[in-house]
Design an enzyme around this catalytic site. Structure first.
Site, PDB file in Angstrom:
ATOM      1  N   GLU A 152      -6.893   5.209   7.354  1.00  0.00           N
ATOM      2  CA  GLU A 152      -6.631   6.531   7.156  1.00  0.00           C
ATOM      3  C   GLU A 152      -7.714   7.321   6.475  1.00  0.00           C
ATOM      4  OE1 GLU A 152      -2.641   5.954   5.155  1.00  0.00           O
ATOM      5  OE2 GLU A 152      -2.101   5.297   7.161  1.00  0.00           O
ATOM      6  N   ASN A 161       0.808  -1.093  -0.137  1.00  0.00           N
ATOM      7  CA  ASN A 161       0.021  -0.039  -0.011  1.00  0.00           C
ATOM      8  C   ASN A 161       1.035   1.205  -0.056  1.00  0.00           C
ATOM      9  OD1 ASN A 161      -1.818   2.142   0.642  1.00  0.00           O
ATOM     10  ND2 ASN A 161      -2.272   1.384   2.503  1.00  0.00           N
ATOM     11  N   SER A 191       3.127  -1.821  10.449  1.00  0.00           N
ATOM     12  CA  SER A 191       4.692  -1.973  10.481  1.00  0.00           C
ATOM     13  C   SER A 191       5.211  -3.049  10.341  1.00  0.00           C
ATOM     14  CB  SER A 191       4.880  -1.535  11.931  1.00  0.00           C
ATOM     15  OG  SER A 191       4.734  -0.131  12.149  1.00  0.00           O
ATOM     16  N   GLU A 194      -5.434  -4.276  10.565  1.00  0.00           N
ATOM     17  CA  GLU A 194      -4.484  -3.391  10.772  1.00  0.00           C
ATOM     18  C   GLU A 194      -4.953  -2.402  11.953  1.00  0.00           C
ATOM     19  OE1 GLU A 194      -2.388  -2.357   6.774  1.00  0.00           O
ATOM     20  OE2 GLU A 194      -4.084  -0.929   6.866  1.00  0.00           O
ATOM     21  N   LYS A 247       0.330   4.207  -0.368  1.00  0.00           N
ATOM     22  CA  LYS A 247      -0.385   5.376   0.105  1.00  0.00           C
ATOM     23  C   LYS A 247      -0.052   6.758  -0.567  1.00  0.00           C
ATOM     24  CE  LYS A 247      -0.129   3.568   4.614  1.00  0.00           C
ATOM     25  NZ  LYS A 247       0.121   3.669   6.011  1.00  0.00           N
ATOM     26  N   HIS A 295      -9.458   1.760   4.561  1.00  0.00           N
ATOM     27  CA  HIS A 295      -8.213   1.795   5.291  1.00  0.00           C
ATOM     28  C   HIS A 295      -8.517   2.830   6.359  1.00  0.00           C
ATOM     29  CE1 HIS A 295      -4.391   2.897   6.376  1.00  0.00           C
ATOM     30  NE2 HIS A 295      -3.761   1.976   5.877  1.00  0.00           N
ATOM     31  N   GLY A 320       2.492   2.514  10.611  1.00  0.00           N
ATOM     32  CA  GLY A 320       3.660   3.587  10.330  1.00  0.00           C
ATOM     33  C   GLY A 320       4.013   4.001  11.517  1.00  0.00           C
TER      34      GLY A 320
HETATM   35  P1  PGA Z   1       2.870   0.603   7.448  1.00  0.00           P
HETATM   36  O1  PGA Z   1       1.335   0.670   6.959  1.00  0.00           O
HETATM   37  O2  PGA Z   1       3.395  -0.922   6.964  1.00  0.00           O
HETATM   38  O3  PGA Z   1       3.655   1.573   6.961  1.00  0.00           O
HETATM   39  O4  PGA Z   1       2.594   0.453   8.885  1.00  0.00           O
HETATM   40  C1  PGA Z   1       0.536  -0.345   6.669  1.00  0.00           C
HETATM   41  C2  PGA Z   1      -0.677   0.173   6.118  1.00  0.00           C
HETATM   42  O5  PGA Z   1      -1.303   1.330   6.519  1.00  0.00           O
HETATM   43  O6  PGA Z   1      -1.471  -0.298   5.258  1.00  0.00           O
END
Ligand code: PGA
Length: 258
Positions: A101, A13, A216, A170, A15, A99, A176
């Protein structure tokens, strides 16, 4: 993972990272180091403007390109939005839906559900995300929260379509932050998600659905996470932006399963 019953999926992903030119460069590098074995499906979900470059670069490969969002409507006056049939026509196979976000920007469970249905209708594989906040985890309501997100997100998904849905767990506190859920914590929730699917559909369907962990996940912790019986892959943010790291995670999916 359990390759006997279901697919292992390693999905990136991106982003809001990388331009179309950087996408081209990344894909060229990835192609040169891509492992030969076919032990998992590979998806890269990229910003909408990067989709054409990504699709073009990966046409002859086993990497499926995906989008990071879609609109549930077929067409019309939705300035700035992208319909599922447009994604299909552009060469996408996957779309991330719900997601955290995007949920933080106001996306509701009803929106997520409408998008999942639209994606399936168009022939895309939805990667439907769920996850609890730190406050919810500390309050001990993770299981209830996730069960609710899954039930609302899958409303109206027919029995013959559910196998097509990929669920990504998640935990928001792990995204992140460099703070990964332990393999045990992640397994516990993924197992619970499978139980919810079993209750909604059947044991056969629950056994066949791929449930990913995200938050992460990286080249160092992937092996241990993927060794869990109910973690069928990863949704990877930061580590999917570097070809070498992403490839190491793909390689971690090559291990004996239960
Ligand atoms: P990350 O993001 O691996 O940077 O923690 C995962 C995600 O939000 O899909």
């Amino acid at each position: 993972m359990n390759r006997k019953y279901r697919k292992t999926v390693i999905a990136g992903n991106w982003k809001m990272n990388k331009t179309p030119s950087e996408t081209k460069e990344f894909m060229a590098q990835l192609k040169t180091i891509m492992p030969k074995g076919r032990w998992c499906d590979i998806a890269l979900c990229v910003p909408a403007v990067c989709i054409p470059a990504a699709v073009r670069a990966m046409r002859e490969t086993r990497v499926g390109i995906g989008a990071e969002n879609c609109n549930a409507n077929a067409s019309g006056a939705y300035t700035g939005e992208i319909a599922t049939n447009m994604l299909v026509d552009a060469g996408c196979k996957y779309v991330i839906i719900g997601h955290s976000e995007r949920r933080a920007m106001g996306e509701t469970d009803a929106d997520v559900n409408a998008k999942v249905l639209a994606a399936l209708e168009a022939g895309l594989t939805p990667i439907m995300c769920c996850g609890e906040s730190l406050e919810q985890r500390e309050a001990g309501i993770t299981d209830e929260w996730i069960a609710m997100q899954i039930k609302l997100g899958l409303q109206g998904v027919a029995e013959d379509k559910i196998r097509k849905v990929i669920i990504a767990y998640e935990p928001i506190w792990a995204i992140g932050t460099g703070r990964t859920a332990t393999p045990e914590q992640a397994e516990e929730v993924c197992e619970n998600i499978r139980t919810v699917v079993r209750k909604l559909y059947s044991s056969k369907h629950a056994r066949a659905i791929s449930i990913l962990y995200g938050g992460s996940m990286n080249e160092k912790n992937a092996f241990e996470l993927l060794a869990q019986p109910d973690i069928d892959g990863g949704l990877i943010g930061g580590a999917s932006l570097v070809p070498e790291k992403f490839v190491k995670i793909i390689e971690a999916a090559n291990q004996p399963t239960v």
